[in-house]
Write a protein that holds these residues in place. Sequence first.
Motif, PDB file in Angstrom:
ATOM      1  N   PHE A 142       0.499  -1.150  -0.063  1.00  0.00           N
ATOM      2  CA  PHE A 142      -0.023   0.311   0.736  1.00  0.00           C
ATOM      3  C   PHE A 142       0.818   1.086  -0.043  1.00  0.00           C
ATOM      4  CE2 PHE A 142      -1.904   3.423   2.323  1.00  0.00           C
ATOM      5  CZ  PHE A 142      -2.883   4.041   1.351  1.00  0.00           C
ATOM      6  N   LEU A 143       1.939   1.296   0.721  1.00  0.00           N
ATOM      7  CA  LEU A 143       1.989   2.722   1.520  1.00  0.00           C
ATOM      8  C   LEU A 143       3.680   3.034  -0.233  1.00  0.00           C
ATOM      9  CD1 LEU A 143       3.306   2.226   4.685  1.00  0.00           C
ATOM     10  CD2 LEU A 143       2.152   4.223   3.821  1.00  0.00           C
ATOM     11  N   ASN A 144       4.123   1.759  -0.854  1.00  0.00           N
ATOM     12  CA  ASN A 144       4.968   1.731  -1.893  1.00  0.00           C
ATOM     13  C   ASN A 144       3.652   2.618  -3.015  1.00  0.00           C
ATOM     14  OD1 ASN A 144       6.858   0.565  -0.762  1.00  0.00           O
ATOM     15  ND2 ASN A 144       6.352  -1.578  -2.037  1.00  0.00           N
ATOM     16  N   GLY A 145       2.390   2.679  -3.404  1.00  0.00           N
ATOM     17  CA  GLY A 145       1.634   2.675  -4.401  1.00  0.00           C
ATOM     18  C   GLY A 145       1.431   3.691  -3.846  1.00  0.00           C
ATOM     19  N   GLU A 146       1.960   4.633  -2.624  1.00  0.00           N
ATOM     20  CA  GLU A 146       1.147   5.828  -2.131  1.00  0.00           C
ATOM     21  C   GLU A 146       2.598   7.141  -2.110  1.00  0.00           C
ATOM     22  OE1 GLU A 146      -1.254   7.449  -1.169  1.00  0.00           O
ATOM     23  OE2 GLU A 146      -2.189   5.944  -1.717  1.00  0.00           O
ATOM     24  N   GLY A 147       3.942   6.613  -2.713  1.00  0.00           N
ATOM     25  CA  GLY A 147       5.033   7.140  -2.732  1.00  0.00           C
ATOM     26  C   GLY A 147       5.653   7.300  -1.670  1.00  0.00           C
ATOM     27  N   GLU A 150      11.282   2.862   1.053  1.00  0.00           N
ATOM     28  CA  GLU A 150      11.671   1.874   2.035  1.00  0.00           C
ATOM     29  C   GLU A 150      12.764   3.009   2.690  1.00  0.00           C
ATOM     30  OE1 GLU A 150      11.188  -1.916   1.575  1.00  0.00           O
ATOM     31  OE2 GLU A 150      11.381  -2.363   3.655  1.00  0.00           O
ATOM     32  N   MET A 151      12.746   2.520   3.979  1.00  0.00           N
ATOM     33  CA  MET A 151      14.488   2.952   4.242  1.00  0.00           C
ATOM     34  C   MET A 151      15.000   1.670   5.566  1.00  0.00           C
ATOM     35  SD  MET A 151      13.631   5.628   7.173  1.00  0.00           S
ATOM     36  CE  MET A 151      12.418   5.757   8.747  1.00  0.00           C
ATOM     37  N   PHE A 152      15.788   2.041   6.008  1.00  0.00           N
ATOM     38  CA  PHE A 152      16.838   1.225   7.052  1.00  0.00           C
ATOM     39  C   PHE A 152      17.614   2.205   7.469  1.00  0.00           C
ATOM     40  CE2 PHE A 152      15.240  -0.923   3.281  1.00  0.00           C
ATOM     41  CZ  PHE A 152      14.874  -2.052   3.888  1.00  0.00           C
ATOM     42  N   THR A 153      17.000   2.178   9.420  1.00  0.00           N
ATOM     43  CA  THR A 153      17.730   2.865   9.700  1.00  0.00           C
ATOM     44  C   THR A 153      18.791   2.340  11.458  1.00  0.00           C
ATOM     45  OG1 THR A 153      15.978   3.514  11.116  1.00  0.00           O
ATOM     46  CG2 THR A 153      16.243   4.701   9.069  1.00  0.00           C
ATOM     47  N   PRO A 154      19.699   3.073  11.614  1.00  0.00           N
ATOM     48  CA  PRO A 154      19.577   2.142  12.827  1.00  0.00           C
ATOM     49  C   PRO A 154      19.256   1.977  14.147  1.00  0.00           C
ATOM     50  CG  PRO A 154      21.470   4.739  12.643  1.00  0.00           C
ATOM     51  CD  PRO A 154      19.594   4.211  11.594  1.00  0.00           C
ATOM     52  N   LYS A 155      19.526   0.895  14.402  1.00  0.00           N
ATOM     53  CA  LYS A 155      18.985   0.759  16.251  1.00  0.00           C
ATOM     54  C   LYS A 155      20.082   1.040  17.422  1.00  0.00           C
ATOM     55  CE  LYS A 155      15.947  -0.787  13.268  1.00  0.00           C
ATOM     56  NZ  LYS A 155      15.088   0.900  12.912  1.00  0.00           N
ATOM     57  N   ILE A 156      21.162   1.184  16.867  1.00  0.00           N
ATOM     58  CA  ILE A 156      21.514   1.797  17.834  1.00  0.00           C
ATOM     59  C   ILE A 156      22.398   3.093  17.811  1.00  0.00           C
ATOM     60  CG2 ILE A 156      24.587   1.818  18.524  1.00  0.00           C
ATOM     61  CD1 ILE A 156      24.870  -0.911  17.696  1.00  0.00           C
ATOM     62  N   VAL A 157      22.079   3.365  18.597  1.00  0.00           N
ATOM     63  CA  VAL A 157      21.900   5.085  18.706  1.00  0.00           C
ATOM     64  C   VAL A 157      22.278   5.513  19.479  1.00  0.00           C
ATOM     65  CG1 VAL A 157      19.570   5.265  17.030  1.00  0.00           C
ATOM     66  CG2 VAL A 157      19.663   5.758  19.650  1.00  0.00           C
ATOM     67  N   LYS A 158      22.583   7.558  19.788  1.00  0.00           N
ATOM     68  CA  LYS A 158      22.639   8.132  20.987  1.00  0.00           C
ATOM     69  C   LYS A 158      21.920   8.844  20.920  1.00  0.00           C
ATOM     70  CE  LYS A 158      26.464  11.762  21.552  1.00  0.00           C
ATOM     71  NZ  LYS A 158      27.697  10.300  22.842  1.00  0.00           N
ATOM     72  N   GLU A 159      20.957   8.945  20.477  1.00  0.00           N
ATOM     73  CA  GLU A 159      20.122  10.029  20.851  1.00  0.00           C
ATOM     74  C   GLU A 159      18.942   9.064  21.366  1.00  0.00           C
ATOM     75  OE1 GLU A 159      20.271  13.044  17.850  1.00  0.00           O
ATOM     76  OE2 GLU A 159      21.508  14.336  19.234  1.00  0.00           O
ATOM     77  N   GLY A 160      17.892   8.838  22.194  1.00  0.00           N
ATOM     78  CA  GLY A 160      17.221   7.948  22.730  1.00  0.00           C
ATOM     79  C   GLY A 160      15.913   8.373  21.694  1.00  0.00           C
ATOM     80  N   ALA A 161      14.559   7.979  21.371  1.00  0.00           N
ATOM     81  CA  ALA A 161      13.638   9.284  20.556  1.00  0.00           C
ATOM     82  C   ALA A 161      12.333   9.075  21.909  1.00  0.00           C
ATOM     83  CB  ALA A 161      12.928   8.174  19.664  1.00  0.00           C
TER      84      ALA A 161
ATOM     85  N   GLN B 126      19.197  11.224  -3.178  1.00  0.00           N
ATOM     86  CA  GLN B 126      18.178  10.632  -3.024  1.00  0.00           C
ATOM     87  C   GLN B 126      18.043   9.562  -4.677  1.00  0.00           C
ATOM     88  OE1 GLN B 126      15.124  12.396  -2.690  1.00  0.00           O
ATOM     89  NE2 GLN B 126      16.051  13.466  -1.588  1.00  0.00           N
ATOM     90  N   ALA B 127      18.616   9.187  -5.481  1.00  0.00           N
ATOM     91  CA  ALA B 127      18.773   8.319  -6.405  1.00  0.00           C
ATOM     92  C   ALA B 127      19.583   7.067  -5.449  1.00  0.00           C
ATOM     93  CB  ALA B 127      19.797   8.510  -8.147  1.00  0.00           C
ATOM     94  N   VAL B 128      20.656   6.535  -4.662  1.00  0.00           N
ATOM     95  CA  VAL B 128      21.275   5.394  -3.788  1.00  0.00           C
ATOM     96  C   VAL B 128      20.279   5.116  -3.261  1.00  0.00           C
ATOM     97  CG1 VAL B 128      22.845   5.018  -2.478  1.00  0.00           C
ATOM     98  CG2 VAL B 128      23.828   6.914  -3.767  1.00  0.00           C
ATOM     99  N   PHE B 129      19.296   5.937  -2.692  1.00  0.00           N
ATOM    100  CA  PHE B 129      19.111   5.471  -1.224  1.00  0.00           C
ATOM    101  C   PHE B 129      17.225   4.540  -2.632  1.00  0.00           C
ATOM    102  CE2 PHE B 129      21.719   7.805   0.902  1.00  0.00           C
ATOM    103  CZ  PHE B 129      22.111   6.114   1.556  1.00  0.00           C
ATOM    104  N   ARG B 130      16.816   5.346  -3.416  1.00  0.00           N
ATOM    105  CA  ARG B 130      15.636   5.149  -4.174  1.00  0.00           C
ATOM    106  C   ARG B 130      15.821   3.542  -4.599  1.00  0.00           C
ATOM    107  NH1 ARG B 130      11.987   7.961  -3.789  1.00  0.00           N
ATOM    108  NH2 ARG B 130      11.797  10.036  -3.126  1.00  0.00           N
ATOM    109  N   LEU B 131      17.031   3.602  -4.810  1.00  0.00           N
ATOM    110  CA  LEU B 131      17.650   2.172  -5.455  1.00  0.00           C
ATOM    111  C   LEU B 131      18.287   0.957  -4.698  1.00  0.00           C
ATOM    112  CD1 LEU B 131      18.841   0.752  -8.130  1.00  0.00           C
ATOM    113  CD2 LEU B 131      21.438   1.407  -7.431  1.00  0.00           C
ATOM    114  N   GLN B 132      18.205   1.772  -3.377  1.00  0.00           N
ATOM    115  CA  GLN B 132      18.487   0.304  -2.398  1.00  0.00           C
ATOM    116  C   GLN B 132      17.438   0.355  -1.435  1.00  0.00           C
ATOM    117  OE1 GLN B 132      20.369   2.077   1.719  1.00  0.00           O
ATOM    118  NE2 GLN B 132      21.923   0.354   0.677  1.00  0.00           N
TER     119      GLN B 132
END
Lengths: 428, 428
Positions: A142-147, A150-161, B126-132
């Motif tokens: 669904f989200l791909n269809g809405e533009g 997908e991202m991948f972000t680190p789970k080891i962090v310095k600033e807790g959310a 932008q292109a790098v992470f769209r490709l990823q």
Amino acid sequence: MRTLIANANEAVGNEVYIEGWVHRIRELKSVTFIIIRDRSGLIQCVFEGKPDWLETLKLESVVKISGMVKSASNKYGSVEILGNQLEILVAVQSDLPIQINGRTLDIQLDTMLNNRVLSLRHERNQAVFRLQAMIVSGFRAFLNGEGFLEMFTPKIVKEGAEGGSEIFKLDYFGERAFLAQSPQFYKQMMVISGFERVYEVGSVYRAEQHSTNRHLNEYVSMDFEMGFIRDEEEVMEMEENLLKSLFLKLKTEGETLFETLEVQCPEVPDRIPRIKMSEAVEILREHYGRIDLEGDLDPQGERQIAAFIKEKYNSEFVFITHYPRRKRPMYTMYCNEEETNSFDLLFRGLEITTGGQRIHELDKLVENMKFKGVEPEQYKSYLEAFKYGAPTHGGLAIGLERLTAQIIGMPNIREASLFPRDQQRLIP
Amino acid sequence: MRTLIANANEAVGNEVYIEGWVHRIRELKSVTFIIIRDRSGLIQCVFEGKPDWLETLKLESVVKISGMVKSASNKYGSVEILGNQLEILVAVQSDLPIQINGRTLDIQLDTMLNNRVLSLRHERNQAVFRLQAMIVSGFRAFLNGEGFLEMFTPKIVKEGAEGGSEIFKLDYFGERAFLAQSPQFYKQMMVISGFERVYEVGSVYRAEQHSTNRHLNEYVSMDFEMGFIRDEEEVMEMEENLLKSLFLKLKTEGETLFETLEVQCPEVPDRIPRIKMSEAVEILREHYGRIDLEGDLDPQGERQIAAFIKEKYNSEFVFITHYPRRKRPMYTMYCNEEETNSFDLLFRGLEITTGGQRIHELDKLVENMKFKGVEPEQYKSYLEAFKYGAPTHGGLAIGLERLTAQIIGMPNIREASLFPRDQQRLIP
């Protein structure tokens, strides 16, 4: 080549071989039935008399069976195999600690989790995790269809959310680091980075001390965040459409899974009812005599509001909106001194989503940090992101295991996690 | 409703409004050009004379522009907007620390990462992470089609998979726990649990002390594992087909990304060459005078073998097989006293995959643990999984950032990670 059990019906009259686990053994006077299971299903194999291997064959052994496929009609399907030969590929030596070929797995949760590799073989558990994968895949589709990206972000962090003490600490090359409680800061940064719409499905960590049937210390969070919004209502609309699309997919593609699980696919109403937290508190006071609640719902309150909404609007979903400012994290946009542009989504009486609009102006964010008693110095790199043009934005997080458990009607969220983590459980 | 820039060409002759970032400002004598960027692209907006807001307008401010769409032909596309009004939604107060509207981002890696939210706005990033994201989506699509199930397994673990000291430790409610170096044990358990074919895309952790341009301390691993295999050759065939499917998707759907990145989509040969490690060592000795290698390749050796294979077979990929038993983890199947049923895949001279067949028999696994100097007592819950019918199986792991970096030809893997983690870098 190995024939998958589900494909055997295309091979009637042919010699084939299958490979799988011995699901059941049934000895009659002149014939022996061996039920074999592979990832695609079950099939009955028929052997004449009592073959040599019968005495040593244990349930769940891995075997290869050659034979002729023939039409049949039994509880396992429309074909069976007239067995020629059975080869034990990997023998099981002892009896099983739990019985996994019954209609239900009649064991305690702890026993199920302690014997996870075996208990997952039960058809009901197979269905649970096939449904879970389908949920995630529907979320992404669904989200791909809405533009969304997908991202991948680190789970080891310095600033807790989220802040607070409920955070796992670790030593990172001599520096103090944390395990991310959510990808909150990163998804905001990604919106601001020009991607505008992003999502992530990944692990999050909560070092919560309390042990309940609805909390895990590590779980999968389905997060999205979107920029250039009018207000949080746009995020709620996006979730409404997401859920409609997702449940339609589940209903269509997951039909046999729901049959196995013996539950119905939930219905998403055309419009999910929305009530303000202050209204919810009022309803609970008036209809349930709850005079103990203020600005937040306890688990019982969530169930009571759900019952009220089901009765009044025939909806299993309800958005509770406008949580008090003091109950929401410092990044939450507020609409007046008391209330925020925030919401939770309750599904069958349990919160499965938390979301809202975020503060996008640097000054306001710093001011709200101070209001919340948070030290802006602790969040330098996060604040930096707001210096060079942060558009309005908001988003939400859906707990995957909670959603799975609520769809299926599981009493304990641990059943919806392959290898759950709680205070007592670090293995398997 | 906001018109996305990419859709403006469907609105020629209409009044619309767009929202986005001020990408470029160009003042001529009688006209002002404002180039606006949103997630979908760039567009030129034309204003007569020198509007009032021009003096205060800074690059990267978030603005709303209303105007009429008209056909045009300029470097940003086939339409432009005759601006009526420009509203500054979020003002940028100061000049930018880096310039992001040039053809390339001509800055040091550290500067790029320290200004990550800004540097990600550059069209190349932008292109790098769209490709990823497309790589991951292609990985999943292929495996879904082959009957693999997506799974989610814990990253806080008690039993480390790869062993060694390169593992992050944390306190888990008073118990010593680790961050998973791979989902290895869990994917094996899931195969054995009857799912047979599983995959996971998730974070993995390596507390490696060395700092190179090809290592990260937290990265995304694309793992799969499959049961009922003949040998590791079946895993390699699966990867070959996966890569063909994936690169076809990238080539088709990612055409404009490759144009922006100014690189070609790599070609996967019909059959990827396979050479044994012992042969590779022989080739390096004979052709490159490398007499220092035995049983393993160093980075230079990987590049040399890659050059040799490219020359001889015109392939940018090569499987190196049969790594020595002493070089591979204890779960690796071995075919003789010296060699294992294992492989690496090199792509453009860098290892992007490690895989192989695993030991599926309990006795053999325990025996190999002892051979490798590993204490079976430490792996009780893992070993437990092999008691009740574990079929033959094998699998592999592909490093997402490495694959991304190699496709694009990046000198440093950190560029292929949104928020990379290394010994020096824990923020943003």
